[in-house]
Design a protein around this motif. Structure first.
Motif: not given
Length: 123
Positions: A82-102
């Motif tokens: 859940s790095s900031v860069d990964t989250v930022r890229e996912a949001v820019a691509l239209g991700c509607d939400g995140y769930v962390a593992k585990p």
């Protein structure tokens, strides 16, 4: 209202767990082990939501996200990264939400319900 959900993760155990949780909650689920398979399924079937792992071989979840959005209206990413860069890229691509593992059952169900409810309100 139950949703039709596509679960995409290269680990069978994770797919099975998410499938079990969401099926038990009343949703109809299908699974895919690769991004390529997920895209084929998204073209063939109608899904309300896709749940994508970020780190998959051959085609990353972010690449799948960028290509699947034209077929599936909602996408939730699942990841241990859940790095900031990964989250930022996912949001820019239209991700509607995140769930962390585990994955925690309550967190997954709450996120899915929140994303699905937001879509129903926007319609």
């Amino acid at each position: 209202m139950p949703a039709k959900i596509l679960i995409v993760d290269d680990h069978e155990a994770i797919r099975t767990i998410i499938d079990s949780i969401l099926t038990h909650a009343g949703h109809s689920c299908m699974t895919a082990a690769t991004g390529e398979t997920a895209l084929q399924m998204a073209r063939r079937f109608r899904f309300d939501l896709a749940i994508l792992d970020v780190n998959m071989p051959h085609m990353s979840g972010l690449e799948v996200l960028s290509r699947i959005r034209r077929f599936v209206p909602l996408v939730v990413m699942v990841t241990a990264n859940s790095s900031v860069d990964t989250v930022r890229e996912a949001v820019a691509l239209g991700c509607d939400g995140y769930v962390a593992k585990p994955i925690e059952v309550g967190v997954l169900l709450a996120r899915v319900q929140r994303v699905l409810a937001r879509q129903r309100i926007e319609i």
